[in-house]
Design an enzyme around this catalytic site. Sequence first.
Site, mmCIF file in Angstrom:
data_model
loop_
_atom_site.group_PDB
_atom_site.id
_atom_site.type_symbol
_atom_site.label_atom_id
_atom_site.label_comp_id
_atom_site.label_asym_id
_atom_site.label_seq_id
_atom_site.Cartn_x
_atom_site.Cartn_y
_atom_site.Cartn_z
ATOM 1 N N ILE A 1 0.846 -1.345 -0.005
ATOM 2 C CA ILE A 1 0.110 -0.064 -0.107
ATOM 3 C C ILE A 1 1.103 1.276 -0.071
ATOM 4 O O ILE A 1 1.688 1.557 1.098
ATOM 5 C CB ILE A 1 -1.027 0.071 1.137
ATOM 6 C CG1 ILE A 1 -1.932 -1.250 1.304
ATOM 7 C CG2 ILE A 1 -2.023 1.407 1.168
ATOM 8 C CD1 ILE A 1 -2.645 -1.313 2.442
ATOM 9 N N THR A 2 0.753 2.124 -1.024
ATOM 10 C CA THR A 2 1.536 3.285 -1.176
ATOM 11 C C THR A 2 0.845 4.248 -0.054
ATOM 12 O O THR A 2 -0.174 4.333 -0.067
ATOM 13 C CB THR A 2 1.642 3.822 -2.451
ATOM 14 O OG1 THR A 2 0.516 4.096 -2.986
ATOM 15 C CG2 THR A 2 2.391 2.687 -3.468
ATOM 16 N N GLY A 3 1.749 4.956 0.546
ATOM 17 C CA GLY A 3 1.088 5.840 1.747
ATOM 18 C C GLY A 3 0.307 5.240 2.527
ATOM 19 O O GLY A 3 -0.750 5.825 3.262
ATOM 20 N N ASN B 1 0.727 4.851 5.615
ATOM 21 C CA ASN B 1 1.207 5.490 7.035
ATOM 22 C C ASN B 1 0.137 6.287 7.628
ATOM 23 O O ASN B 1 0.325 6.534 8.718
ATOM 24 C CB ASN B 1 2.612 5.698 6.968
ATOM 25 C CG ASN B 1 2.823 7.071 6.173
ATOM 26 O OD1 ASN B 1 2.933 6.870 4.964
ATOM 27 N ND2 ASN B 1 2.548 8.320 6.819
ATOM 28 N N GLY C 1 -3.918 8.107 6.905
ATOM 29 C CA GLY C 1 -5.140 8.491 6.324
ATOM 30 C C GLY C 1 -6.011 6.988 5.660
ATOM 31 O O GLY C 1 -6.018 6.004 6.619
ATOM 32 N N TYR D 1 -5.442 19.135 -8.442
ATOM 33 C CA TYR D 1 -5.412 17.818 -7.630
ATOM 34 C C TYR D 1 -6.469 17.068 -8.221
ATOM 35 O O TYR D 1 -6.096 15.923 -8.440
ATOM 36 C CB TYR D 1 -5.773 18.179 -6.140
ATOM 37 C CG TYR D 1 -6.234 16.908 -5.342
ATOM 38 C CD1 TYR D 1 -5.328 16.119 -4.760
ATOM 39 C CD2 TYR D 1 -7.487 16.797 -5.355
ATOM 40 C CE1 TYR D 1 -5.543 14.759 -4.344
ATOM 41 C CE2 TYR D 1 -8.013 15.450 -4.604
ATOM 42 C CZ TYR D 1 -6.997 14.503 -4.050
ATOM 43 O OH TYR D 1 -7.293 13.320 -3.223
#
Length: 316
Positions: A25-27, A29, A31, A181
């Site tokens: 899973i990227t990110g 750490n 949310g 974004y």
Amino acid sequence: MSAASQSRPWDVHRLPSAAGRTFLITGGNAGIGYFAAEQLAATGAVVILGSRDRARADAAMASIRSRVPGARVRHLPLDLADLSSLKRAVDALDIGHLDAVVHNAGVALDDPPRRRTVDGHELMFGTNHLGHFALTQWLAPLLSTAPAGRVVTVGSFAARSERLDLADLQSAQDYRPKRTYGRSKLAQMSFGFELDRRLRTAGSRVLSVVAHPGGALDSLTPSRPPVAVTSPGVRLRALPCALVVQGKDAGAWPIVRAVLDPGVQGGQLWGPRVFGLRGAPRHEPVPSHMADPAVAAHLWAASTELTGSEPHLGFR
């Protein structure tokens, strides 16, 4: 998995076992990524948190282990804003196969000025889309070796109202942070759908699925100190919002289902059941602008050139 277990209604609180499988899973750490990692760790899988910040990854792993006895989690140093570092990161995985990657990490800026990655790309487009596009190439051999590899791309409700400017993909001519974004997330989702078309054409076993969290607010998210802390007062004031949106723990549900559910098919879009904003995960119709083949082909060609990737990303 038995036929009986496949026929049971999907229960976000009773996930099927994934023992023996490995997910990146990227990110992972913080949310949405953190809660996806916590929920997947509870299935018995090995969950790898891709993060450029070692301290935040350590905090996330400690939090997961405190809530999931025996959780098998590890950290992979990963910086999607530095394309030259991605092959080294994947080499450091040191695994024989990868059952799924969740392209979750993202940058969201609210104010100017326009910022750039190490490679000179606009930061949000470069990290959210180009970084994941390039990472997919290096992960392709590991995903192809898995019995049923999956690429799960995490999109956003914000992408529904945006359209890609093919002449200005990196907002060099007209930079508006919130729009940029939204377009970066639209580019991710377009990539996810186009990747599945190409995988089907190539006869690959790997599936590409797109999922989004709907409306996921920090103020409705349960505390996971030291990863994130939501005070009782903040949660109380946010309760009226829960009629239409949800916390990030629930926002992770469609992503987790896209990873685990054997009934999920390539090219599908998964999101929350209630107006696409909250609730249990469901299969959604794909908006036409997200899966336009002509737009996707242009984006793919541009992404290949900007990242120096192989046109077919090395899948077999």
